[in-house]
Design a protein around this motif. Structure first.
Motif, short mmCIF file in Angstrom:
data_model
loop_
_atom_site.label_atom_id
_atom_site.label_comp_id
_atom_site.label_asym_id
_atom_site.label_seq_id
_atom_site.Cartn_x
_atom_site.Cartn_y
_atom_site.Cartn_z
N ILE A 16 0.85 -1.19 0.00
CA ILE A 16 0.00 0.00 0.00
C ILE A 16 0.88 1.23 0.00
O ILE A 16 2.02 1.19 0.47
N PRO A 17 0.39 2.35 -0.56
CA PRO A 17 1.17 3.59 -0.50
C PRO A 17 1.39 4.01 0.96
O PRO A 17 0.43 4.23 1.69
N LEU A 18 2.64 4.11 1.36
CA LEU A 18 2.95 4.38 2.76
C LEU A 18 4.09 5.40 2.83
O LEU A 18 5.06 5.29 2.09
N ALA A 19 3.95 6.39 3.73
CA ALA A 19 5.00 7.40 3.88
C ALA A 19 5.01 7.94 5.29
O ALA A 19 4.01 7.88 6.00
N ILE A 20 6.17 8.47 5.69
CA ILE A 20 6.31 9.16 6.97
C ILE A 20 6.87 10.54 6.66
O ILE A 20 7.87 10.68 5.95
N VAL A 21 6.21 11.58 7.17
CA VAL A 21 6.67 12.94 6.96
C VAL A 21 6.89 13.61 8.30
O VAL A 21 6.31 13.22 9.32
N GLU A 22 7.73 14.64 8.29
CA GLU A 22 7.97 15.47 9.47
C GLU A 22 7.36 16.83 9.17
O GLU A 22 7.66 17.45 8.15
N SER A 27 1.19 6.52 -6.32
CA SER A 27 -0.06 7.22 -6.02
C SER A 27 0.08 8.71 -6.28
O SER A 27 -0.87 9.37 -6.70
N LEU A 28 1.28 9.27 -6.01
CA LEU A 28 1.50 10.68 -6.30
C LEU A 28 1.41 10.96 -7.80
O LEU A 28 0.86 11.97 -8.23
N LYS A 29 1.93 10.03 -8.58
CA LYS A 29 1.87 10.20 -10.03
C LYS A 29 0.42 10.15 -10.51
O LYS A 29 0.04 10.86 -11.45
N ALA A 30 -0.40 9.30 -9.86
CA ALA A 30 -1.81 9.24 -10.22
C ALA A 30 -2.53 10.56 -9.91
O ALA A 30 -3.54 10.90 -10.54
N MET A 31 -1.99 11.31 -8.94
CA MET A 31 -2.58 12.60 -8.58
C MET A 31 -2.01 13.74 -9.43
O MET A 31 -2.39 14.89 -9.25
N GLY A 32 -1.09 13.41 -10.34
CA GLY A 32 -0.56 14.43 -11.24
C GLY A 32 0.82 14.94 -10.87
O GLY A 32 1.32 15.87 -11.51
N TYR A 33 1.45 14.36 -9.84
CA TYR A 33 2.79 14.79 -9.45
C TYR A 33 3.82 13.85 -10.06
O TYR A 33 3.67 12.63 -10.04
N GLU A 34 4.91 14.42 -10.56
CA GLU A 34 5.92 13.62 -11.22
C GLU A 34 6.92 13.02 -10.25
O GLU A 34 7.56 12.01 -10.55
N SER A 35 7.08 13.64 -9.06
CA SER A 35 8.08 13.17 -8.12
C SER A 35 7.71 13.62 -6.72
O SER A 35 6.77 14.40 -6.52
N ILE A 36 8.47 13.12 -5.74
CA ILE A 36 8.30 13.56 -4.35
C ILE A 36 8.52 15.07 -4.26
O ILE A 36 7.74 15.79 -3.61
N GLU A 37 9.56 15.56 -4.90
CA GLU A 37 9.88 16.98 -4.85
C GLU A 37 8.77 17.82 -5.46
O GLU A 37 8.42 18.90 -4.96
N CYS A 48 -10.70 10.27 -1.47
CA CYS A 48 -10.50 10.96 -2.73
C CYS A 48 -10.48 9.92 -3.84
O CYS A 48 -10.68 8.72 -3.60
N THR A 49 -10.25 10.37 -5.05
CA THR A 49 -10.09 9.43 -6.16
C THR A 49 -8.67 9.55 -6.68
O THR A 49 -8.17 10.65 -6.91
N LEU A 50 -8.01 8.42 -6.85
CA LEU A 50 -6.67 8.36 -7.39
C LEU A 50 -6.69 7.46 -8.62
O LEU A 50 -7.07 6.28 -8.53
N ASP A 51 -6.32 8.02 -9.76
CA ASP A 51 -6.24 7.23 -10.98
C ASP A 51 -7.57 6.55 -11.28
O ASP A 51 -7.61 5.40 -11.74
N GLY A 52 -8.68 7.26 -11.01
CA GLY A 52 -10.00 6.72 -11.30
C GLY A 52 -10.55 5.78 -10.27
O GLY A 52 -11.64 5.23 -10.45
#
Length: 845
Positions: free
Chosen positions: A304-310, A328-338, A372-376
Motif C-alpha cells: 500500500i502507499p505508505l510514507a512518513i513525513v515530518e 499514487s503521487l503520479k496518479a494525482m498528477g505529481y511527477e516526483s516527491i519533490e 479521494c479518487t486516485l487514478d480513477g
C-alpha cells in the motif's frame, strides 16, 4: 605464535594490561537509518601488547572467561567509558549513547550491576547515555537468574540490548522470556544477504516491531544492504560502511568527515517513536520471482502507499516513502516527491489543500482521514501522529485503494448512492478549461431548455441571455470565467467556490439557485446546480424553532437564588472564597483554586491564612477579617501582597459578612490580581520585576521582595532566609542540546518549584541558572528542611518537555539573623552554594 604461550601471557598480564593502559577502548559508529545521523557508539576493546602487538578480542576474551578474569576486564572498560562520557560532558563536547558488552561470567563472578551503577554515580553519567549489551547465548542459560538481572538493569533506567540475535538455537525462547529494549541482528544475515537471509531479517524486524523492540543490524558494508534496511524499517545500522572500530577522537573525526551529524539526546525519544512504526505490518513482504538471489524484482516493503513525513506547522519533509506511495503521487498528477512537496507548499490544488488540512488536523488531534479518487479509483487516506515535540511532529500516512483492497462492496455502494446524490441537483456539468468544453453529465430539471454540450463561453453566454436575472449576469459570467476559475477554486480554503444566481423558471419568474464548482483534475472542474430557495426556507424554519415568538409570562421563575449564586461563583473572573467565624476556609471557586495552584479543596478547607503561610505580613489581613466578623464591616479593594506560584503578587481584596437571621456566621470575599497593572506601570519606567522565561521574580523583583521581608523582621522580629541553588550540569546540557533546550530546563525548573513549594516561599531566578527561594523561618531547621525539599524537587526532574535529562542541584542557605545585612546575606548564601558544588567535584576526582 604459540596459543598456549599467548594464553599464559594473557592470564599473567591482565593486571599489568589494565594498569598500564595496554587495554584500549575503540568505538564503532551506529547510524540511525531514517535520518542518516550518528545515534550511538559501541565500545570495543583492543589489547595493545608490548610483546605480541595488537591482540584482538577473539584471542583474549574467551581466555579471560575461562580463567575467571573477565570481571576485572569488563569493569575496567565500563570505568573507561564512564570517564570518557564525564570528560566530554565537562568539556561541552557532543555526545551520543555508548554501548558496551557484558560477559555471561560477569553475572557469576561479581555483582556486575552494582559495579556499573557505582561507576555511573561516581562519574555522574546520565543512564540514558549507557546501553548494556548481553549476547543471546548468555541469556539462554539459567533463565530465571538472567531474567532477574536484566530486569534489575531495566528497572534502574538502563537500556538492555540482546546481541548476536539469531546466532544460537534459543532466539525465540529468549524473546518470549525476557523484556529487552533492542535486538541486534547477527551480522551473518547481512553479510550473507541471500534471498533467504533477507527474508529472515524481514521476519525478525516484523516480529520485533510487533513486540515494541528496537532493531539494529550489524555488519553493514554496502549501500545496497543499507538501502534494504531503510526500506524494511530497521532502525539502526552498524558496520564498516559507516566506519570501523577506532579510538574515540579518530572515530569522531571520521564521522564528521563522512558527513554524519550527531543525533541530540533530546531527539532520541522522537526518532525512537518513529522507529516503532511497522512498515511491514499485515502486508505482503516479498514475492517469489526472478533469480533466487536477485534484488531487482524482489519486494520487501508494503504493497500500500505508505510514507512518513515530518511537519512543523509550516512545512514538511519526507522521512520515508515506498514505491507505491510514489505511484499514487503520479496518479494525482505529481511527477516526483519533490514536485508534490513544491505543490503542497504552494497550497495549490484541491488535493494539496486536503493534504495540508489533514497534516494540520493530525498535528493538533493525532489523526485525520479523507477520501479521494486516485487514478480513477476510490481511495481512503489515513493519517496518524507518531510523536510530537515543541517544534515538529512525525506523521505516518497511507492510501488504500477501496476498489482493490478487499473493499469492493464499499466502492459499489459509493457508485450506487452517487446516483441518488445527483437527484438533489438540477444539473451536473464537466468543464474542460484547457479544451474550452462544456459537457452535460446529468440534467434533472425541466425549468430551462435542454443545455447542450459545446464551448464553455458559448454555452454560458447563451444561458445568460435566456435565463439569468439581469443584475446577476455579471456574477454568472465571472463565475464561469475560464482564465480565473481554477485559480479561484485553488485559493479557496474549502476547495470549492459557490455563487447564488437568480434563474428563470418555465413560468417566467426567477428563483435562487446555487452554483458550486470544484476541481477534479488539473484543468477540469465539476459544476453542480440546485435550487437555493428550499435551503433558505429550511434554515429559517430551524431558526424560528430555536427562538420561539411567544414568551412565558412567568418571567424569571426558573432563576433561583441557588442557581444565580452557583453560576456567578463558577463563571466569575474573581477569586471568590468564604470562611467561618474562626476565619477558616469553608470553600472557594475554581478561579481561586487555579490562582493558588490547588487541585483539591482539601488543600485549604479548614485552614486559616496563617496556616497557609501565603502572606508575607499576615497581621493586616487578620485585623480586617476580625472587623468583618465582629463588627459587620465591609472592606473594599484593600491592597495587599500574597505568595502565589512562587512570586509575590499584588492583590486588592474585598470582604463582607454573611448573615443568618441577623447573626454573622461567616464572611465571603473576593480578590483581584493587580500585579499585571502594576507591572505595566513599572515597565514605563523600565522597572520590570519578573523573569520573562520562568515567570519567577528577577533580581530586581528580588530586591523589592527582600525589602518586604526585612520590613517584617524590623517591625515584628520575623526572621527570614534566602536559599540559593543552581543547576550544576546546566552548561553541559546546553553544550549537548543547544540553548533552546537550556531555556526549556529553566522553565521546567521554575514550574516544578512553583508547584512544589506553593505558597511557602518567594522564588527568584537570580541570574543565568541560579535561583533563590525566600521564606520566613523560625530556626535553622526550617531552612535545612526547605533546602532538602529544593534538592529533591530539582533532582526529581528527569524529563524536560518529553526528553530525558537528570538535573544536579547545589544549595546554600542563610538566615538574615546570622548576618544582619542584605549584601552579606547574598554573599554568604552564594558562598555556601559554591562550596557544596565544589565538594561534589572533589568526590569525582
Amino acid at each position: 605464535m604459540n596459543n598456549f604461550e599467548l594464553e599464559e601471557h594473557i592470564v599473567k598480564n591482565i593486571d599489568n594490561a589494565i594498569e598500564n593502559k595496554w587495554i584500549r577502548v575503540y568505538y564503532q559508529p551506529v547510524i540511525r537509518v531514517i535520518n542518516d545521523r550518528l545515534c550511538g557508539l559501541e565500545a570495543l576493546a583492543r589489547w595493545d601488547d608490548p610483546k605480541y602487538g595488537l591482540i584482538m578480542p577473539n584471542d583474549f576474551v574467551h581466555v579471560l572467561e575461562e580463567h575467571d578474569q573477565i570481571g576485572k576486564f569488563d569493569s575496567f572498560i565500563i570505568d573507561e567509558v564512564c570517564r570518557t562520557i564525564h570528560e566530554r560532558m565537562k568539556n561541552g563536547d557532543k555526545l551520543v549513547p555508548f554501548s558496551f558488552n557484558l560477559s555471561g561470567r560477569d553475572f557469576l563472578l561479581c555483582d556486575i550491576f552494582g559495579i556499573i551503577d557505582t561507576t555511573v554515580r561516581r562519574y555522574e553519567v546520565p543512564k540514558e547515555y549507557l546501553h548494556v549489551e548481553v549476547a543471546e547465548e548468555v541469556l539462554s542459560h539459567d533463565y530465571e537468574r538472567m531474567r532477574r538481572e536484566v530486569e534489575r538493569f531495566r528497572s534502574a533506567g538502563y537500556q538492555v540490548c540482546m546481541d548476536d540475535f539469531g546466532s544460537g538455537y534459543a532466539s525465540l525462547n529468549v524473546l518470549n522470556d525476557f523484556e529487552i529494549d533492542e535486538l541486534k541482528i547477527d551480522m551473518k544475515f547481512i553479510q550473507n544477504f541471500s534471498r533467504k537471509s533477507r527474508r529472515i531479517i524481514i521476519a525478525v524486524i516484523d516480529m520485533a516491531k510487533e513486540m515494541n523492540i528496537k532493531t539494529l543490524a550489524e555488519g553493514v558494508e554496502t549501500e545496497e544492504q543499507f538501502e534494504f534496511l531503510k526500506v524494511v524499517g530497521c532502525e539502526k545500522a552498524q558496520g564498516y560502511l559507516f566506519g570501523k572500530p577506532m579510538p574515540l577522537d579518530q572515530c569522531m573525526y571520521e564521522v564528521e568527515a563522512r558527513g554524519y551529524e550527531l543525533e541530540k539526546l533530546s531527539e532520541i525519544k522522537y526518532y525512537d517513536e518513529i522507529g516503532r512504526i511497522n512498515l511491514l505490518s499485515n502486508r505482503p513482504l516479498y514475492e517469489t520471482m526472478g533469480d533466487e538471489n536477485s534484488l531487482k524484482e524482489e519486494r520487501w516493503d508494503s504493497s500500500i502507499p505508505l510514507a512518513i513525513v515530518e511537519y512543523d506547522g509550516k512545512s514538511f519533509r519526507y522521512l520515508y516513502h515506498n514505491m507505491e506511495h510514489l505511484n499514487s503521487l503520479k496518479a494525482m498528477g505529481y511527477e516526483s516527491i519533490e514536485d508534490s512537496i513544491e505543490s503542497i507548499m504552494a497550497n495549490s490544488g484541491t488535493d494539496a489543500k486536503k493534504f495540508w488540512n489533514a497534516l494540520e488536523t493530525t498535528r493538533l488531534k493525532g489523526k485525520a482521514h479523507y477520501d479521494c479518487t486516485l487514478d480513477g479509483n476510490y481511495s481512503s487516506l489515513e493519517f496518524r501522529r507518531i510523536v510530537q515535540d515543541d517544534e515538529r511532529c512525525a506523521i505516518v500516512f497511507s492510501a488504500v485503494n477501496i476498489n482493490k483492497d478487499g473493499r469492493l462492496e464499499r466502492a459499489e455502494k459509493l457508485d450506487a448512492n452517487l446516483r441518488y446524490l445527483y437527484g438533489i441537483y438540477n444539473g451536473v456539468y464537466l468543464l474542460d478549461l484547457e479544451q474550452d468544453s462544456f459537457e452535460v453529465l446529468y440534467l434533472g430539471s425541466s425549468d430551462n431548455d435542454v443545455i447542450e454540450n459545446g464551448k464553455i463561453s458559448t454555452v454560458t453566454n447563451d444561458f445568460v441571455d435566456k435565463y439569468v436575472f439581469d443584475e446577476d449576469s455579471k456574477h454568472y459570467r465571472k463565475f464561469f470565467e475560464i482564465s480565473t476559475l481554477e485559480q479561484k477554486i485553488n485559493q479557496s480554503d474549502r476547495g470549492f467556490i459557490n455563487a447564488y444566481i437568480r434563474t428563470m423558471t418555465v413560468h417566467g419568474d426567477y428563483t435562487w439557485k446555487i452554483y458550486l464548482a470544484m476541481m477534479v483534475a488539473p484543468k477540469q472542474a465539476l459544476v453542480f446546480v440546485r435550487n437555493a430557495d428550499s435551503i433558505k426556507a429550511n434554515a429559517w424554519s430551524e431558526y424560528y424553532q430555536t427562538f420561539p415568538v411567544n414568551v412565558s409570562q412567568d418571567v424569571g421563575a426558573e432563576l433561583t437564588t441557588e442557581l444565580l449564586w452557583d453560576n456567578f461563583v463558577r463563571n466569575s473572573s474573581l477569586g471568590i472564597f468564604w470562611k467561618d467565624k474562626q476565619r477558616r476556609f469553608v470553600g472557594a471557586n475554581q478561579k481561586f483554586m487555579d490562582y493558588y495552584g490547588f487541585r483539591n479543596k482539601s488543600d485549604f478547607v479548614g485552614k486559616t491564612d496563617e496556616d497557609m503561610g501565603w502572606h508575607v505580613a499576615s497581621e493586616p489581613y487578620r485585623r480586617d477579617e476580625y472587623r468583618v466578623l465582629r463588627e459587620g464591616a465591609v472592606t473594599n479593594k484593600v491592597p495587599g501582597h500574597c505568595i502565589a506560584h512562587g512570586s509575590i503578587r499584588d492583590i486588592r481584596a474585598s470582604k463582607m459578612p454573611i448573615y443568618d437571621n441577623g447573626r454573622i456566621v461567616g464572611l465571603v470575599g473576593y480578590f483581584e490580581d493587580v500585579t499585571e497593572t502594576e507591572r505595566n506601570r513599572a515597565r514605563k519606567f523600565n522597572l520590570q520585576e519578573t523573569d520573562n522565561l520562568t515567570g519567577l521574580l528577577n533580581s530586581r523583583g528580588m530586591g523589592t521582595a527582600v525589602l518586604t521581608y526585612k520590613d517584617e523582621y524590623d517591625r515584628r522580629g520575623n526572621d527570614f532566609a534566602e536559599i540559593y541553588f543552581s543547576i550544576d550540569n546546566f552548561q553541559e546540557l546546553i553544550s549537548q542540546q543547544g540553548h533552546a533546550f537550556g531555556d526549556e530546563i529553566l522553565y521546567a525548573t521554575g514550574k516544578k518549584l512553583s508547584v512544589g513549594l506553593g505558597t511557602s516561599a518567594t522564588l527568584v531566578r537570580h541570574s543565568g541558572f541560579d535561583f533563590v527561594a525566600i521564606m520566613q523561618c523560625n530556626n535553622q531547621r526550617d531552612v535545612d528542611v526547605m533546602a532538602d525539599k529544593i534538592r529533591g524537587l530539582v533532582s526529581d526532574i528527569h524529563q524536560v518537555n518529553g526528553y530525558i535529562c537528570d538535573l544536579k542541584p547545589s544549595v546554600g542557605g542563610v538566615r538574615y539573623s546570622e548576618v544582619g545585612d542584605l549584601n552579606e546575606m547574598l554573599k554568604l548564601g552564594l558562598e555556601r552554594m559554591h562550596k557544596e558544588r565544589d565538594s561534589k567535584d572533589e568526590k569525582i576526582q
